[in-house]
Design a protein around this motif. Structure first.
Motif, PDB file in Angstrom:
ATOM      1  N   ASP A  66       0.815  -1.202   0.000  1.00 44.96           N
ATOM      2  CA  ASP A  66       0.000   0.000   0.000  1.00 44.96           C
ATOM      3  C   ASP A  66       0.852   1.256   0.000  1.00 44.96           C
ATOM      4  O   ASP A  66       0.467   2.276  -0.560  1.00 44.96           O
ATOM      5  CB  ASP A  66      -0.923   0.017   1.224  1.00 44.96           C
ATOM      6  CG  ASP A  66      -2.000  -1.047   1.139  1.00 44.96           C
ATOM      7  OD1 ASP A  66      -2.391  -1.369  -0.003  1.00 44.96           O
ATOM      8  OD2 ASP A  66      -2.438  -1.537   2.193  1.00 44.96           O
ATOM      9  N   PHE A  67       2.006   1.169   0.632  1.00 47.41           N
ATOM     10  CA  PHE A  67       2.887   2.329   0.662  1.00 47.41           C
ATOM     11  C   PHE A  67       3.488   2.606  -0.714  1.00 47.41           C
ATOM     12  O   PHE A  67       3.790   3.756  -1.027  1.00 47.41           O
ATOM     13  CB  PHE A  67       3.995   2.144   1.697  1.00 47.41           C
ATOM     14  CG  PHE A  67       3.495   2.269   3.105  1.00 47.41           C
ATOM     15  CD1 PHE A  67       3.049   3.485   3.585  1.00 47.41           C
ATOM     16  CD2 PHE A  67       3.468   1.178   3.953  1.00 47.41           C
ATOM     17  CE1 PHE A  67       2.583   3.617   4.883  1.00 47.41           C
ATOM     18  CE2 PHE A  67       3.007   1.298   5.245  1.00 47.41           C
ATOM     19  CZ  PHE A  67       2.547   2.521   5.710  1.00 47.41           C
ATOM     20  N   GLN A  68       3.644   1.598  -1.547  1.00 50.78           N
ATOM     21  CA  GLN A  68       4.178   1.818  -2.891  1.00 50.78           C
ATOM     22  C   GLN A  68       3.218   2.660  -3.707  1.00 50.78           C
ATOM     23  O   GLN A  68       3.633   3.574  -4.430  1.00 50.78           O
ATOM     24  CB  GLN A  68       4.432   0.491  -3.592  1.00 50.78           C
ATOM     25  CG  GLN A  68       5.610  -0.262  -3.037  1.00 50.78           C
ATOM     26  CD  GLN A  68       5.798  -1.597  -3.729  1.00 50.78           C
ATOM     27  OE1 GLN A  68       4.908  -2.085  -4.402  1.00 50.78           O
ATOM     28  NE2 GLN A  68       6.985  -2.169  -3.560  1.00 50.78           N
ATOM     29  N   LEU A 116       1.048   4.752  -2.524  1.00 55.04           N
ATOM     30  CA  LEU A 116       1.079   6.089  -1.931  1.00 55.04           C
ATOM     31  C   LEU A 116       2.301   6.867  -2.411  1.00 55.04           C
ATOM     32  O   LEU A 116       2.189   8.039  -2.765  1.00 55.04           O
ATOM     33  CB  LEU A 116       1.080   5.990  -0.397  1.00 55.04           C
ATOM     34  CG  LEU A 116       1.111   7.311   0.369  1.00 55.04           C
ATOM     35  CD1 LEU A 116      -0.144   8.118   0.076  1.00 55.04           C
ATOM     36  CD2 LEU A 116       1.265   7.059   1.845  1.00 55.04           C
ATOM     37  N   TYR A 117       3.452   6.218  -2.451  1.00 51.71           N
ATOM     38  CA  TYR A 117       4.667   6.881  -2.931  1.00 51.71           C
ATOM     39  C   TYR A 117       4.553   7.242  -4.411  1.00 51.71           C
ATOM     40  O   TYR A 117       4.955   8.339  -4.815  1.00 51.71           O
ATOM     41  CB  TYR A 117       5.894   6.008  -2.702  1.00 51.71           C
ATOM     42  CG  TYR A 117       6.271   5.845  -1.257  1.00 51.71           C
ATOM     43  CD1 TYR A 117       6.193   6.913  -0.368  1.00 51.71           C
ATOM     44  CD2 TYR A 117       6.712   4.624  -0.763  1.00 51.71           C
ATOM     45  CE1 TYR A 117       6.524   6.774   0.958  1.00 51.71           C
ATOM     46  CE2 TYR A 117       7.053   4.468   0.565  1.00 51.71           C
ATOM     47  CZ  TYR A 117       6.953   5.548   1.421  1.00 51.71           C
ATOM     48  OH  TYR A 117       7.290   5.409   2.739  1.00 51.71           O
ATOM     49  N   ILE A 118       3.997   6.360  -5.204  1.00 52.32           N
ATOM     50  CA  ILE A 118       3.814   6.642  -6.634  1.00 52.32           C
ATOM     51  C   ILE A 118       2.860   7.823  -6.809  1.00 52.32           C
ATOM     52  O   ILE A 118       3.116   8.732  -7.609  1.00 52.32           O
ATOM     53  CB  ILE A 118       3.311   5.393  -7.376  1.00 52.32           C
ATOM     54  CG1 ILE A 118       4.404   4.339  -7.422  1.00 52.32           C
ATOM     55  CG2 ILE A 118       2.850   5.746  -8.780  1.00 52.32           C
ATOM     56  CD1 ILE A 118       3.945   2.997  -7.946  1.00 52.32           C
ATOM     57  N   LEU A 175       2.238  10.242  -4.635  1.00 56.93           N
ATOM     58  CA  LEU A 175       2.894  11.464  -4.172  1.00 56.93           C
ATOM     59  C   LEU A 175       3.938  11.968  -5.169  1.00 56.93           C
ATOM     60  O   LEU A 175       4.071  13.178  -5.377  1.00 56.93           O
ATOM     61  CB  LEU A 175       3.526  11.240  -2.803  1.00 56.93           C
ATOM     62  CG  LEU A 175       2.543  11.079  -1.642  1.00 56.93           C
ATOM     63  CD1 LEU A 175       3.293  10.762  -0.350  1.00 56.93           C
ATOM     64  CD2 LEU A 175       1.699  12.319  -1.478  1.00 56.93           C
ATOM     65  N   VAL A 176       4.660  11.061  -5.800  1.00 59.95           N
ATOM     66  CA  VAL A 176       5.650  11.462  -6.806  1.00 59.95           C
ATOM     67  C   VAL A 176       4.945  12.070  -8.021  1.00 59.95           C
ATOM     68  O   VAL A 176       5.375  13.108  -8.543  1.00 59.95           O
ATOM     69  CB  VAL A 176       6.544  10.268  -7.199  1.00 59.95           C
ATOM     70  CG1 VAL A 176       7.351  10.577  -8.443  1.00 59.95           C
ATOM     71  CG2 VAL A 176       7.461   9.903  -6.053  1.00 59.95           C
TER      72      VAL A 176
END
Length: 85
Positions: free
Chosen positions: A2-4, A6-8, A10-11
């Protein structure tokens, strides 16, 4: 996992905001107050404001083509041949 996502997200958000901020900063037809205000709006309302302001300014930059003639010359849309007597 799930954090991946979120990071994608945000980027992508960062890339869109930075690119629209640079686009607004390089506009010559805006004065400095308008540039600062619109860049602040892009960062306060990330996706909606960035896409909205970019589309608005892109529509202002596109030349408007006119399909109408200025009234001089023959009309090419008429299928009538005249003898001109």
């Amino acid at each position: 996992m799930d954090f991946q996502f979120l990071y994608i997200f945000l980027v992508l958000l960062l890339l869109v905001n930075v690119s629209v901020s640079i686009y607004l900063a390089t506009k010559d037809d805006l004065d400095s107050f308008q540039k600062y205000a619109q860049i602040i709006i892009v960062w306060l309302i990330p996706i909606v404001a960035a896409i909205g302001l970019w589309l608005f300014h892109r529509s202002q930059d596109l030349p408007i083509s006119s399909s109408k003639s200025n009234g001089s010359g023959a009309n090419q849309n008429i299928d009538v041949a005249g003898s001109g007597d």
